[in-house]
Design an enzyme around this catalytic site. Structure first.
Site, short mmCIF file in Angstrom:
data_model
loop_
_atom_site.label_atom_id
_atom_site.label_comp_id
_atom_site.label_asym_id
_atom_site.label_seq_id
_atom_site.Cartn_x
_atom_site.Cartn_y
_atom_site.Cartn_z
N GLY A 33 0.73 -1.29 0.03
CA GLY A 33 0.09 -0.03 -0.01
C GLY A 33 0.80 1.32 -0.11
O GLY A 33 0.45 2.34 0.42
N ASN A 35 1.45 3.42 -2.57
CA ASN A 35 0.98 4.55 -3.34
C ASN A 35 -0.38 4.66 -2.59
O ASN A 35 -0.79 6.05 -2.41
CB ASN A 35 0.67 4.17 -4.62
N ARG A 87 -14.74 -13.84 -12.78
CA ARG A 87 -14.04 -12.52 -12.55
C ARG A 87 -15.19 -11.41 -12.42
O ARG A 87 -15.29 -10.57 -11.53
CB ARG A 87 -13.16 -11.84 -13.68
N MET A 116 -3.49 -6.16 -7.73
CA MET A 116 -3.11 -7.12 -8.72
C MET A 116 -4.01 -7.93 -9.36
O MET A 116 -3.93 -9.30 -9.66
CB MET A 116 -1.78 -7.87 -8.11
N ARG A 117 -5.18 -7.44 -9.67
CA ARG A 117 -6.07 -8.31 -10.56
C ARG A 117 -6.57 -7.49 -11.59
O ARG A 117 -6.71 -6.21 -11.61
CB ARG A 117 -7.39 -8.39 -9.48
N ILE A 118 -6.92 -8.20 -12.65
CA ILE A 118 -7.58 -7.45 -13.67
C ILE A 118 -8.94 -7.25 -13.55
O ILE A 118 -9.80 -8.32 -13.47
CB ILE A 118 -7.16 -8.08 -15.24
N ASN A 133 -5.67 3.84 -12.56
CA ASN A 133 -4.82 2.99 -12.25
C ASN A 133 -3.29 3.34 -12.20
O ASN A 133 -2.78 4.25 -12.96
CB ASN A 133 -4.68 1.79 -13.32
N HIS A 135 0.52 2.57 -12.20
CA HIS A 135 1.47 1.32 -12.52
C HIS A 135 2.84 1.90 -12.47
O HIS A 135 3.12 2.92 -12.85
CB HIS A 135 1.19 1.05 -14.24
#
Length: 168
Positions: A33, A35, A87, A116-118, A133, A135
């Site tokens: 965590g 960010n 999903r 860390m999931r799409i 998001n 990255h």
């Protein structure tokens, strides 16, 4: 469609303009965590005008959950490791939590900060233009896991992060 900013401060400044209409923030995390912590501390210092409504993790032992609680933000966990549904079904559970904390498509923003999931197309459609998001590398150069390691191994002279709206 991908907007790249030089640094996180520029991203925050752009978000400040946009957040005048937004009221509630949900942050989705999977790990430590870092960010999320930066965002929550900026909110606490009134640099970002939004209410941090909830932090949601897909891992019950994510260190970021403890940080969020310490900073006074409610937390929820929806374990994904043992989740056997599709999903979209998982994302519907997230959406129900978002609604519980009044993070709606009209007044809310969802930030994927090391999540860390799409997310499913269903989720994206429900929160169109309201999912950010973060990255830890300049996309599209170093996608996926271990982006900073990829940059170092490649020999990149310049590194950074990418903040972008999630779309399908």
């Amino acid at each position: 469609k991908l907007q790249v900013w030089d640094d996180i401060n520029t991203a925050f400044n752009l978000l400040n303009m946009w957040m005048k209409i937004l009221k509630n923030l949900a942050i989705l995390i999977s790990g430590r965590g870092s960010n999320m912590e930066s965002i929550l501390k900026a909110i606490k210092k009134q640099k970002i005008p939004i209410n941090p409504a909830v932090v949601i993790s897909n891992k019950k032992n994510a260190r970021g959950l403890l940080i969020a609680k310490k900073l006074g933000v409610k937390t929820e966990v929806i374990e994904s490791k043992s989740y056997e549904g599709k999903r979209m079904e998982y994302d519907k559970k997230i959406i129900s939590i978002l609604k519980k904390y009044k993070v709606t498509p009209t007044n809310g923003l969802v930030c994927l900060a090391g999540f860390m999931r799409i997310v499913s197309p269903y989720f994206i459609k429900q929160y169109k233009n309201k999912i950010l998001n973060i990255h830890p590398a300049i996309l599209p150069s170093f996608p996926g896991l271990d982006a900073q390691k990829q940059a170092i191994e490649f020999g990149a002279k310049i590194s950074g992060c990418t903040v972008h709206f999630v779309d399908d």
